[in-house]
Design a protein around this motif. Structure first.
Motif, PDB file in Angstrom:
ATOM      1  N   ARG A  30      -4.045  24.062 -24.169  1.00  0.00           N
ATOM      2  CA  ARG A  30      -3.061  24.878 -24.879  1.00  0.00           C
ATOM      3  C   ARG A  30      -3.722  26.106 -25.496  1.00  0.00           C
ATOM      4  O   ARG A  30      -4.779  26.007 -26.090  1.00  0.00           O
ATOM      5  CB  ARG A  30      -2.497  23.998 -26.008  1.00  0.00           C
ATOM      6  N   THR A  31      -3.032  27.219 -25.374  1.00  0.00           N
ATOM      7  CA  THR A  31      -3.513  28.441 -26.033  1.00  0.00           C
ATOM      8  C   THR A  31      -2.846  28.545 -27.401  1.00  0.00           C
ATOM      9  O   THR A  31      -1.645  28.324 -27.522  1.00  0.00           O
ATOM     10  CB  THR A  31      -3.148  29.678 -25.181  1.00  0.00           C
ATOM     11  N   VAL A  32      -3.645  28.868 -28.412  1.00  0.00           N
ATOM     12  CA  VAL A  32      -3.107  29.041 -29.767  1.00  0.00           C
ATOM     13  C   VAL A  32      -3.453  30.449 -30.243  1.00  0.00           C
ATOM     14  O   VAL A  32      -4.241  31.157 -29.605  1.00  0.00           O
ATOM     15  CB  VAL A  32      -3.677  27.981 -30.747  1.00  0.00           C
ATOM     16  N   LEU A  88      -6.595  31.970 -28.244  1.00  0.00           N
ATOM     17  CA  LEU A  88      -7.776  31.149 -27.928  1.00  0.00           C
ATOM     18  C   LEU A  88      -7.366  29.778 -27.406  1.00  0.00           C
ATOM     19  O   LEU A  88      -6.282  29.286 -27.761  1.00  0.00           O
ATOM     20  CB  LEU A  88      -8.569  30.870 -29.226  1.00  0.00           C
ATOM     21  N   PRO A  89      -8.263  29.119 -26.649  1.00  0.00           N
ATOM     22  CA  PRO A  89      -8.014  27.702 -26.353  1.00  0.00           C
ATOM     23  C   PRO A  89      -8.028  26.930 -27.684  1.00  0.00           C
ATOM     24  O   PRO A  89      -8.802  27.282 -28.572  1.00  0.00           O
ATOM     25  CB  PRO A  89      -9.206  27.276 -25.492  1.00  0.00           C
ATOM     26  N   ASP A 118      15.326  26.281 -23.174  1.00  0.00           N
ATOM     27  CA  ASP A 118      15.486  27.097 -21.969  1.00  0.00           C
ATOM     28  C   ASP A 118      14.539  28.293 -21.979  1.00  0.00           C
ATOM     29  O   ASP A 118      14.873  29.366 -21.484  1.00  0.00           O
ATOM     30  CB  ASP A 118      16.930  27.627 -21.920  1.00  0.00           C
ATOM     31  N   GLY A 119      13.385  28.128 -22.611  1.00  0.00           N
ATOM     32  CA  GLY A 119      12.397  29.199 -22.679  1.00  0.00           C
ATOM     33  C   GLY A 119      12.717  30.292 -23.692  1.00  0.00           C
ATOM     34  O   GLY A 119      11.989  31.275 -23.803  1.00  0.00           O
ATOM     35  N   LYS A 120      13.808  30.126 -24.460  1.00  0.00           N
ATOM     36  CA  LYS A 120      14.207  31.162 -25.427  1.00  0.00           C
ATOM     37  C   LYS A 120      13.985  30.702 -26.858  1.00  0.00           C
ATOM     38  O   LYS A 120      14.183  29.531 -27.181  1.00  0.00           O
ATOM     39  CB  LYS A 120      15.695  31.456 -25.263  1.00  0.00           C
ATOM     40  N   LEU A 121      13.633  31.662 -27.701  1.00  0.00           N
ATOM     41  CA  LEU A 121      13.440  31.375 -29.126  1.00  0.00           C
ATOM     42  C   LEU A 121      14.807  31.296 -29.807  1.00  0.00           C
ATOM     43  O   LEU A 121      15.625  32.212 -29.664  1.00  0.00           O
ATOM     44  CB  LEU A 121      12.619  32.493 -29.774  1.00  0.00           C
ATOM     45  N   ARG A 177       5.143  31.911 -23.201  1.00  0.00           N
ATOM     46  CA  ARG A 177       4.859  32.271 -21.804  1.00  0.00           C
ATOM     47  C   ARG A 177       3.581  31.579 -21.298  1.00  0.00           C
ATOM     48  O   ARG A 177       3.625  30.857 -20.312  1.00  0.00           O
ATOM     49  CB  ARG A 177       4.708  33.795 -21.696  1.00  0.00           C
ATOM     50  N   VAL A 178       2.463  31.761 -22.015  1.00  0.00           N
ATOM     51  CA  VAL A 178       1.200  31.221 -21.476  1.00  0.00           C
ATOM     52  C   VAL A 178       1.187  29.694 -21.483  1.00  0.00           C
ATOM     53  O   VAL A 178       0.558  29.081 -20.628  1.00  0.00           O
ATOM     54  CB  VAL A 178      -0.070  31.764 -22.182  1.00  0.00           C
ATOM     55  N   ASN A 179       1.891  29.088 -22.419  1.00  0.00           N
ATOM     56  CA  ASN A 179       1.897  27.626 -22.474  1.00  0.00           C
ATOM     57  C   ASN A 179       3.070  27.017 -21.694  1.00  0.00           C
ATOM     58  O   ASN A 179       3.280  25.800 -21.719  1.00  0.00           O
ATOM     59  CB  ASN A 179       1.921  27.145 -23.928  1.00  0.00           C
ATOM     60  N   GLU A 180       3.831  27.881 -21.037  1.00  0.00           N
ATOM     61  CA  GLU A 180       4.960  27.457 -20.192  1.00  0.00           C
ATOM     62  C   GLU A 180       5.898  26.498 -20.908  1.00  0.00           C
ATOM     63  O   GLU A 180       6.192  25.400 -20.429  1.00  0.00           O
ATOM     64  CB  GLU A 180       4.433  26.842 -18.890  1.00  0.00           C
ATOM     65  N   ILE A 181       6.341  26.906 -22.089  1.00  0.00           N
ATOM     66  CA  ILE A 181       7.250  26.055 -22.873  1.00  0.00           C
ATOM     67  C   ILE A 181       8.687  26.294 -22.415  1.00  0.00           C
ATOM     68  O   ILE A 181       9.213  27.396 -22.545  1.00  0.00           O
ATOM     69  CB  ILE A 181       7.151  26.361 -24.394  1.00  0.00           C
ATOM     70  N   HIS A 182       9.300  25.263 -21.882  1.00  0.00           N
ATOM     71  CA  HIS A 182      10.718  25.342 -21.513  1.00  0.00           C
ATOM     72  C   HIS A 182      11.545  24.878 -22.700  1.00  0.00           C
ATOM     73  O   HIS A 182      12.404  25.600 -23.212  1.00  0.00           O
ATOM     74  CB  HIS A 182      10.983  24.491 -20.267  1.00  0.00           C
TER      75      HIS A 182
END
Ligand code: PLP
Length: 285
Positions: free
Chosen positions: A1-3, A10-11, A38-41, A78-83
């Motif tokens: 995971r990127t934080v 960073l990782p 659905d990928g939206k905040l 985006r980078v962590n591909e959170i749906h």
């Protein structure tokens, strides 16, 4: 995971915060949790405005602008591909490299900004949302500025543990005979066409989900009554539910061992959950 920590992506294993950070030593920090569907905040604006208020009440400087913060949220999603899941954000007063009750000089001490994501697949139709949850009541022993979303979460955490020990899911907090809120959510009862919840004050957190749900309730021709209620009144109500950014509208089917209504999620709670999910995904960014 990127934080994200203070300007860097960073990782998670490489992210660092000082041991002198005042959030670590004194819980001197605030946070926000924004859900991702659905990928939206969901309701980014509401969470940002509340963050600004929490920071200003504690005299902590804003670490960046609204646009920068939105960009960090989006980049992590985006980078962590959170749906489906959430973005957790924490701002602390930081540290000047020592421990002192007196706040460090804000000219030389920058706030710490940390964000990370959590993926929660299936959160929209969790088993809890279908079956409802059981709560116990406990005394509200928190400090009296619950309107500020600080990271002082030990008592709410103890409350959840007490609930688990009692075979339940959560606790409702009671002060001077009246329910304030849940350990990490706002509390409601339903009587006839009326949605009843405690009015806003320093006694409770001003839930972002609460504001949205009360608006949707009114639009759906339900009546909204903002007033105190007791556990006895709640046990006698037609329905009960809680709201929060990560549970949306969650039906409550039992309070201190007493079944609410028929002991299954109520029609109004179910309807409000549907409306909330549909409308907030539509408005998500
Ligand atoms: N009340 C408390 C004590 C909370 O911790 C939370 C959320 O974490 C809420 C209410 C609900 O607030 P929101 O709807 O903004 O998530």
């Amino acid at each position: 995971r990127t934080v994200y920590v203070n300007g860097e992506y960073l990782p998670e294993t490489e992210a660092k915060v000082s041991i002198f950070d005042r959030a670590f030593l004194m819980a001197d920090g605030v946070y926000e949790v924004t859900s991702v569907l659905d990928g939206k905040l969901i309701d980014f604006e509401g969470h940002f405005v509340r963050l600004q208020r929490s920071l200003s009440e504690l005299d902590i400087a804003e670490p960046c602008t609204r646009d920068e913060l939105l960009e960090i949220h989006r980049e992590l999603v985006r980078v962590n591909e959170i749906h489906d899941g959430l973005v957790y954000l924490q701002v602390t007063r930081g540290s000047d490299g020592d421990r002192d009750f007196v706040f460090p000089n804000p000219e030389t001490t920058k706030p710490t900004l940390v964000l990370f994501t959590q993926s929660k697949p299936g959160i929209m139709d969790s088993a809890a949302s279908k079956n409802g949850i059981k709560v116990i009541s406990i005394e509200d022993l928190r400090w009296h500025r619950r309107d500020i979303k600080t990271v002082q979460l030990l008592y709410p955490s103890m409350g959840k543990m007490m609930a688990k020990k009692a075979g339940c899911d959560d606790a409702w907090l009671v002060e001077d005979g009246f329910v304030t809120e849940g350990t990490s959510n706002n509390a409601y009862i339903v009587k006839g066409n009326k949605i009843i919840t405690r009015a806003l004050s320093n006694d409770i957190l001003h839930g972002i989900t609460r504001a949205a749900v009360l608006r949707f309730a009114q639009e759906a021709q339900m009546e909204v009554e903002e007033r105190n209620f007791t556990i006895a009144e709640a046990q006698d109500a037609d329905e009960a539910f809680v709201t929060s950014a990560t549970t949306f509208v969650m039906p409550v089917v039992e309070i201190d061992g007493a079944k609410i209504g028929d002991g299954v999620p109520g029609a109004k709670a179910k309807r409000l959950r549907e409306i909330y999910l549909e409308e907030s995904i539509k408005a998500g960014v």
